[in-house]
Structures are given as structure tokens and as C-alpha cells.
Design an enzyme around this catalytic site. Sequence first.
Site, mmCIF file in Angstrom:
data_model
loop_
_atom_site.group_PDB
_atom_site.id
_atom_site.type_symbol
_atom_site.label_atom_id
_atom_site.label_comp_id
_atom_site.label_asym_id
_atom_site.label_seq_id
_atom_site.Cartn_x
_atom_site.Cartn_y
_atom_site.Cartn_z
ATOM 1 N N LYS A 70 0.830 -1.254 -0.117
ATOM 2 C CA LYS A 70 0.036 -0.021 -0.045
ATOM 3 C C LYS A 70 0.846 1.226 0.212
ATOM 4 O O LYS A 70 0.638 2.208 -0.572
ATOM 5 C CB LYS A 70 -1.006 -0.006 1.241
ATOM 6 C CG LYS A 70 -2.047 -1.130 1.082
ATOM 7 C CD LYS A 70 -2.954 -0.957 1.969
ATOM 8 C CE LYS A 70 -4.017 -1.991 2.035
ATOM 9 N NZ LYS A 70 -5.110 -2.012 3.057
ATOM 10 N N TYR A 219 -10.759 -11.168 8.527
ATOM 11 C CA TYR A 219 -12.143 -11.860 7.984
ATOM 12 C C TYR A 219 -11.755 -13.430 7.732
ATOM 13 O O TYR A 219 -12.614 -14.186 7.668
ATOM 14 C CB TYR A 219 -12.719 -11.055 6.563
ATOM 15 C CG TYR A 219 -11.991 -11.439 5.559
ATOM 16 C CD1 TYR A 219 -11.788 -12.631 4.640
ATOM 17 C CD2 TYR A 219 -11.313 -10.250 4.915
ATOM 18 C CE1 TYR A 219 -11.029 -12.485 3.649
ATOM 19 C CE2 TYR A 219 -10.429 -10.314 3.842
ATOM 20 C CZ TYR A 219 -10.191 -11.571 3.173
ATOM 21 O OH TYR A 219 -9.519 -11.560 2.021
#
Length: 279
Positions: A70, A219
Amino acid sequence: MTPGHNRPRAAVVGSPIAHSLSPVIQLAGYAHLGLDWGYERIELRPDQFDGFIDGLDDSWRGLSVTMPLKERAAACGLPDDDVVLTGAANTVVFGEQRRVYNTDTLGLVDAMAAEGLAVRVGTVIGNGATARSVAVALARGGVRLIEVQGRNPERLRAFRDWAEGSLGVEVQPRSLGAPLDPATEVLVSTVPSAALNTHLDTLAVEFCPALRVVFDVIYHPWPTPLAGRAASAGLRVLSGLDLLVHQAAHQVRLFTGSEVPVAVLMSAVRAELQRRGAS
């Protein structure tokens, strides 16, 4: 459009990438829009990023960028305001000019807005790229005090200086696993479960009187120990799926120019998780 060399393409890049749900989400969005686009997973390390992106042909429409790329992606094109603010990008869009975006901030704002969250005090666990996006989202949602927890005092101080200078919020740096500020209304964890598991007793989410929502950006696997503990205490729990799907809706819009309902994307990803669980 007939599949071939000029078929529009996109991908998610990062490492590790094999279990990414982004292809399921993105392809569901393209199908909803009637687009015959390809989308794939590409394992990519930071030292490979620049060469990879410079070698793409004009069939490419965009990239979803995950860790650890990122910060590298933030420097590869014309940045939006949130990339400038956070120093992190998770979306690259190709066109006449390469542009980079941080849709994590948008996704976090949307996910929390969907829960009707209006809070003044929040705690963020972690101080990396995702934590900066969380701080932006919390500040935009009206949070005025952020407690940030981490292991490295220097990084915590740097996060405090950045957030107070850029976001106009008060920041309290704390060591990882410190008891929550009693006024904390929302807790967001951005660290791997293993980094937090030994601190759950001292974190003691069940004894924080003002806490209403725990948002764990993991998740898989789910539920995390933090999420399980929060649910047992009767708190509202959000997962990384809420962030993943809401931010992906913005990525689909940026790649294609068209909107897709979040419910379409969430339905596709839940069906995939059910399939994986049954296989």
C-alpha cells in the site's frame, strides 16, 4: 466482448494473496454491470511492484492493492486526497494518467455509517497503513479522541503527531493490550489475531462501559478471538468483510465508472465463504 488480448483486465496484488476474496467480489460486480472483464490474483512483493506496474499493457483497467504494497502504490500515480493524507493507496486506476486512491477510508466510513455509528471516542489497535485509514474514517465520523495501541513507542508517537496535525483529533498512545479508555465507544483492530490474542484479558472489552461496537478488520479465519469475546459480551461486531465489500464497491466504480449495490457484492462473498467452508 470476445475474450482475448484486449479484454479489460484487473487484479489484486500483494503477498500472500492466494486466499483473497477480491476476485469473487469484483467479478460479481462486473457481472452485475454486464461487463466481460477479467480479474485475477497476483502474488507480488514490494521489490517487484514498480517493474510489474510499468510493464502492463493497455488492456489493464485497475489494480486492487493489499499488504505489503500500500505504501509503494501510493507513489506510483497521481494521488487522491486520502492517499496524500495517509501515505497509503489500495487502488490503482489506469487511463490517460495513472491515478491512485485510498478506498479503505471510504469503505470504513460507509461500513460504520451503515451501523448508524455516531461516536466521540474510539480506540485503534495498530499504527500502520490500515490504522491511518481507520483514524481518517473515525475523524470524519465525529470522533474527537483516539486511543491508539501498539508495541513500538516511536511509531505510536509518529502516529499521534500525524493524526493530531492532519486530522485535528486528540490522540492517546497506549501500549498494546492496555485496558480500554472507559469512554471508548468503538474499538477497531487492524493487527493479526496472533498479535492480540495474549492481550485479550487485559484489553477486557467486556468491562468497558461505553463500548458498543468492535470492528476487527480480519475476515479469515472468522470469528477471531477478539470478535468472539466481543459477541459474547453482547457487543455489535463488524468484520473485515464489511470493510472489504464497502471499499470494493468504490473500486468497481473507479475501474468501470458505474455503481454496484453493496448487497450484490456481499451476497457473492458470503456464498463463496459458504462454499469454502463446505469444501
